[in-house]
Design an enzyme around this catalytic site. Structure first.
Site, mmCIF file in Angstrom:
data_model
loop_
_atom_site.group_PDB
_atom_site.id
_atom_site.type_symbol
_atom_site.label_atom_id
_atom_site.label_comp_id
_atom_site.label_asym_id
_atom_site.label_seq_id
_atom_site.Cartn_x
_atom_site.Cartn_y
_atom_site.Cartn_z
ATOM 1 N N THR A 43 34.318 3.409 -13.199
ATOM 2 C CA THR A 43 33.711 4.557 -12.517
ATOM 3 C C THR A 43 33.958 5.824 -13.319
ATOM 4 O O THR A 43 33.053 6.630 -13.540
ATOM 5 C CB THR A 43 34.313 4.709 -11.106
ATOM 6 O OG1 THR A 43 34.048 3.513 -10.376
ATOM 7 C CG2 THR A 43 33.721 5.892 -10.368
ATOM 8 N N ALA A 184 34.750 18.089 1.882
ATOM 9 C CA ALA A 184 35.189 19.166 0.986
ATOM 10 C C ALA A 184 36.391 18.719 0.162
ATOM 11 O O ALA A 184 37.349 19.462 -0.043
ATOM 12 C CB ALA A 184 35.536 20.420 1.788
ATOM 13 N N ILE A 187 35.343 15.610 -5.024
ATOM 14 C CA ILE A 187 33.963 15.354 -5.440
ATOM 15 C C ILE A 187 33.016 16.384 -4.824
ATOM 16 O O ILE A 187 32.163 16.944 -5.511
ATOM 17 C CB ILE A 187 33.535 13.918 -5.049
ATOM 18 C CG1 ILE A 187 34.342 12.897 -5.862
ATOM 19 C CG2 ILE A 187 32.028 13.719 -5.261
ATOM 20 C CD1 ILE A 187 34.002 11.454 -5.615
ATOM 21 N N GLU A 190 33.506 19.762 -6.667
ATOM 22 C CA GLU A 190 33.075 19.747 -8.075
ATOM 23 C C GLU A 190 31.550 19.639 -8.177
ATOM 24 O O GLU A 190 30.899 20.453 -8.831
ATOM 25 C CB GLU A 190 33.747 18.588 -8.834
ATOM 26 C CG GLU A 190 35.236 18.828 -9.085
ATOM 27 C CD GLU A 190 35.901 17.762 -9.966
ATOM 28 O OE1 GLU A 190 37.076 17.947 -10.291
ATOM 29 O OE2 GLU A 190 35.254 16.745 -10.319
ATOM 30 N N LEU A 322 43.401 8.308 -8.973
ATOM 31 C CA LEU A 322 43.212 9.129 -10.168
ATOM 32 C C LEU A 322 43.263 8.242 -11.399
ATOM 33 O O LEU A 322 44.098 7.340 -11.493
ATOM 34 C CB LEU A 322 44.323 10.187 -10.258
ATOM 35 C CG LEU A 322 44.344 11.213 -9.125
ATOM 36 C CD1 LEU A 322 45.616 12.047 -9.174
ATOM 37 C CD2 LEU A 322 43.109 12.101 -9.178
ATOM 38 N N HIS A 324 44.274 8.861 -14.400
ATOM 39 C CA HIS A 324 45.507 8.906 -15.202
ATOM 40 C C HIS A 324 46.655 8.161 -14.534
ATOM 41 O O HIS A 324 47.538 7.644 -15.202
ATOM 42 C CB HIS A 324 45.902 10.347 -15.559
ATOM 43 C CG HIS A 324 45.810 11.328 -14.429
ATOM 44 N ND1 HIS A 324 44.630 11.904 -14.045
ATOM 45 C CD2 HIS A 324 46.757 11.841 -13.611
ATOM 46 C CE1 HIS A 324 44.861 12.736 -13.031
ATOM 47 N NE2 HIS A 324 46.146 12.705 -12.749
ATOM 48 N N HIS A 447 52.129 34.091 -27.297
ATOM 49 C CA HIS A 447 51.477 35.289 -26.781
ATOM 50 C C HIS A 447 50.278 35.637 -27.653
ATOM 51 O O HIS A 447 50.378 35.568 -28.876
ATOM 52 C CB HIS A 447 52.472 36.455 -26.794
ATOM 53 C CG HIS A 447 51.850 37.763 -26.409
ATOM 54 N ND1 HIS A 447 51.587 38.088 -25.095
ATOM 55 C CD2 HIS A 447 51.418 38.813 -27.161
ATOM 56 C CE1 HIS A 447 51.023 39.283 -25.058
ATOM 57 N NE2 HIS A 447 50.909 39.751 -26.292
HETATM 58 P P1 NAI Z 1 38.544 13.071 -0.914
HETATM 59 O O1 NAI Z 1 39.413 12.136 -0.174
HETATM 60 O O2 NAI Z 1 39.097 13.958 -1.954
HETATM 61 O O3 NAI Z 1 37.783 14.020 0.143
HETATM 62 C C1 NAI Z 1 36.961 13.524 1.172
HETATM 63 C C2 NAI Z 1 36.799 14.610 2.233
HETATM 64 O O4 NAI Z 1 35.842 14.190 3.179
HETATM 65 C C3 NAI Z 1 38.084 14.887 2.999
HETATM 66 O O5 NAI Z 1 38.314 16.272 2.991
HETATM 67 C C4 NAI Z 1 37.765 14.361 4.392
HETATM 68 O O6 NAI Z 1 38.447 15.084 5.398
HETATM 69 C C5 NAI Z 1 36.269 14.576 4.464
HETATM 70 N N1 NAI Z 1 35.582 13.749 5.468
HETATM 71 C C6 NAI Z 1 35.792 12.446 5.743
HETATM 72 N N2 NAI Z 1 34.928 12.036 6.706
HETATM 73 C C7 NAI Z 1 34.143 13.095 7.023
HETATM 74 C C8 NAI Z 1 33.062 13.314 7.945
HETATM 75 N N3 NAI Z 1 32.603 12.329 8.729
HETATM 76 N N4 NAI Z 1 32.486 14.539 8.035
HETATM 77 C C9 NAI Z 1 32.952 15.547 7.243
HETATM 78 N N5 NAI Z 1 33.970 15.393 6.350
HETATM 79 C C10 NAI Z 1 34.558 14.188 6.236
HETATM 80 O O7 NAI Z 1 37.357 12.154 -1.486
HETATM 81 P P2 NAI Z 1 36.236 12.422 -2.565
HETATM 82 O O8 NAI Z 1 36.033 13.875 -2.799
HETATM 83 O O9 NAI Z 1 35.077 11.608 -2.102
HETATM 84 O O10 NAI Z 1 36.857 11.799 -3.861
HETATM 85 C C11 NAI Z 1 37.182 10.406 -3.903
HETATM 86 C C12 NAI Z 1 38.354 10.134 -4.805
HETATM 87 O O11 NAI Z 1 38.009 10.380 -6.140
HETATM 88 C C13 NAI Z 1 39.534 10.997 -4.462
HETATM 89 O O12 NAI Z 1 40.665 10.200 -4.337
HETATM 90 C C14 NAI Z 1 39.660 11.928 -5.626
HETATM 91 O O13 NAI Z 1 41.007 12.231 -5.902
HETATM 92 C C15 NAI Z 1 39.001 11.172 -6.750
HETATM 93 N N6 NAI Z 1 38.398 12.129 -7.653
HETATM 94 C C16 NAI Z 1 39.197 12.835 -8.494
HETATM 95 C C17 NAI Z 1 38.681 13.805 -9.310
HETATM 96 C C18 NAI Z 1 39.591 14.594 -10.174
HETATM 97 O O14 NAI Z 1 40.706 14.168 -10.397
HETATM 98 N N7 NAI Z 1 39.190 15.764 -10.647
HETATM 99 C C19 NAI Z 1 37.244 14.093 -9.335
HETATM 100 C C20 NAI Z 1 36.515 13.340 -8.383
HETATM 101 C C21 NAI Z 1 37.088 12.386 -7.594
#
Ligand code: NAI
Length: 468
Positions: A43, A184, A187, A190, A322, A324, A447
């Site tokens: 992914t 929020a 994903i 971003e 994650l 990493h 610096h």
């Molecule tokens: P997430 O777990 O970060 O966020 C999902 C959000 O959806 C939560 O805030 C949750 O409360 C909300 N939610 C759940 N059901 C809902 C509903 N019915 N109505 C409204 N809100 C609802 O999951 P996300 O953003 O989908 O990411 C998935 C995984 O991928 C995560 O574990 C994330 O750490 C990882 N990821 C990491 C990245 C990075 O390291 N930069 C980038 C993208 C993804």
């Protein structure tokens, strides 16, 4: 021809799996990797971290060219979006990156099998080969690294056109007028940022009363404020209960979590970003007595499942989803199989959100420390007090260092600001070494640089920041 006897067969070619394969091969183990996608990288490389970072970078440049260059004395004629070219750039980045992983497999003499792998019995993986037929692999050890899949939301069916997952949101053929984002989390923020920068009106609907669950609350609040200022709309404490797809739009039913009047939100595209779930289907776990716990594969502190010689790493075992974290587990498990010892400090795994500005955190949040009754000092320093940040027009944000009140040991660091994802790294190293805030504070920082903000925050944890 005699069947090859492998030392290790890895199922899943994402960051957890392919790193495990490389490390195993480096340690002299005869290794094969089984992946059903044509390309390796999982992914993360194909439809996650890498393409999203390409789009985040391109869209950031687009916004900067349109709105920020003038402030730095750069005149442009009308800045125009060529979405097709932007998406092609992203695709080229992905193609180059996955090709790189292929090269690493060859370099390390790892056998690559394209197909879906399943455990047929202890010591045997059967692959439904993509080109047809079954192939049996005899192996002493198996590493399951099958990752995770998009979590679905009942009543909101993903069609990857009007209602998309992160995969569809990386390839929208045109900028939606209105993008509704459900969730929020990382994903949502971003990819919501990408399409807002490219011109979409973005509404983020979140179940909780805050964004970025799990991050330090001060960072989460600050992030929401900044993104709101950038033009994103938030509907917090709200849940989506259904979606109706029309010819050119989708109507969402949204209700306050606490009860009350439901409302309808219309959008041209809806992004479902409500988390991910471990991917365990069709792995043959029942054949070797592995039962799931809350959907995840349980492992011991050597990442070994209940079945001897069968290990699992990455999203499929739970914890932070994650890349990493999966990579580190893949590496360490290969070392354990090779007879070495291995360990991961899960408190020293950074989490980064690649919005602008970025957010990053490592170790405990203030909320976790309060809950655990740990006494701590807080050292905070703003980007606005740093000359380099001013030169970059990046004065938004702060670094917060949390250190043990008695020992000064760093317990957590939380950053919101430009390049937070890179700035956090010295704090991760310091925590890995059991370092104190004073260790960072007494380390010479170049610096003028943004890393001086980290140093000043570490000084502030002992009440002696110099430049504020
Ligand atoms: P997430 O777990 O970060 O966020 C999902 C959000 O959806 C939560 O805030 C949750 O409360 C909300 N939610 C759940 N059901 C809902 C509903 N019915 N109505 C409204 N809100 C609802 O999951 P996300 O953003 O989908 O990411 C998935 C995984 O991928 C995560 O574990 C994330 O750490 C990882 N990821 C990491 C990245 C990075 O390291 N930069 C980038 C993208 C993804």
């Amino acid at each position: 021809m005699a069947e090859t006897q492998y030392d290790v067969v890895v199922i899943g070619g994402g960051p957890g799996g392919y790193v495990a394969a490389i490390r195993a091969a480096q340690l002299g183990l005869k290794t094969a990797i089984v992946e059903k996608r044509e390309t390796l990288g999982g992914t993360c490389l194909n439809v996650g971290c890498i393409p999203s970072k390409a789009l985040l970078h391109s869209s950031h440049l687009f916004e900067a060219a349109g709105h920020e260059f003038a402030g730095q004395g750069i005149k442009t004629s009308k800045v125009e979006l060529d979405l097709k070219a932007m998406l092609s750039h992203k695709d080229a980045v992905v193609a180059d990156t996955v090709k790189g992983v292929d090269f690493l497999m060859k370099k390390n003499k790892i056998d690559r099998i394209v197909g879906a792998g399943a455990i047929s019995k202890a010591g045997e993986v059967t692959v439904k080969v993509a080109k047809g037929g079954d192939q049996k692999l005899a192996t002493k050890n198996i590493i399951i690294a099958t990752g995770s899949d998009v979590a679905s939301l009942s009543g909101v069916e993903i069609d990857e056109k009007q209602i998309v997952s992160s995969t569809g949101a990386l390839a929208l053929p045109k900028v939606p007028k209105h993008l509704a984002v459900i969730g929020a989390g990382v994903i949502g923020l971003e990819l919501g940022s990408v399409w807002r920068r490219l011109g979409a009106e973005v509404t983020v609907i979140e179940y909780l009363d805050h964004v970025l669950p799990g991050m330090d609350a001060e960072i989460s609040k600050h992030m929401q404020r900044i993104l709101k200022k950038q033009g994103m709309t938030f509907k917090l404490s709200s849940k989506v209960t259904g979606a109706k797809t029309g010819k050119n739009d989708v109507t969402l039913d949204v209700e306050p979590v606490a009860g009350g009047d439901a409302e309808k939100i219309k959008a041209d595209v809806v992004l479902v970003a409500v988390g991910r779930r471990p991917y365990t289907e069709g792995l043959g776990l029942d054949k070797v007595g592995i039962t799931l716990e809350k959907g995840f594969i349980p492992v011991n502190d050597h990442w070994e499942t209940k079945a001897k010689g069968i290990y699992a790493v990455g999203d499929v075992i739970g914890g932070a989803m994650l890349a990493h974290k999966a990579e580190d587990e893949g590496s360490v498990v290969a070392e354990i199989i090779a007879g070495q010892s291995g360990h991961i400090d899960y408190d020293a795994i950074p989490a980064i959100v690649y919005t602008f500005p970025e957010a990053a955190g490592v170790g405990k949040t203030e909320e976790q420390l309060k809950k655990a009754g740990v006494a701590y000092n807080v050292g905070k320093y703003p980007f606005s007090a740093n000359a380099r940040a001013r030169a970059m027009d990046a004065t938004e944000g702060f670094v917060k260092v949390l250190a043990d009140k008695e020992t000064d040991r760093i317990l957590g660091v939380h950053i919101i600001g430009a390049q937070a994802g890179d700035l956090i790294q010295e704090c991760v190293v310091a925590m890995e070494f059991g370092g104190a805030a004073e260790d960072i504070a007494r380390t010479c920082h170049g610096h003028p640089g943004l890393s001086e903000i980290v140093k000043e925050a570490a000084l502030a944890a002992n009440g002696r920041a110099l430049h504020i």
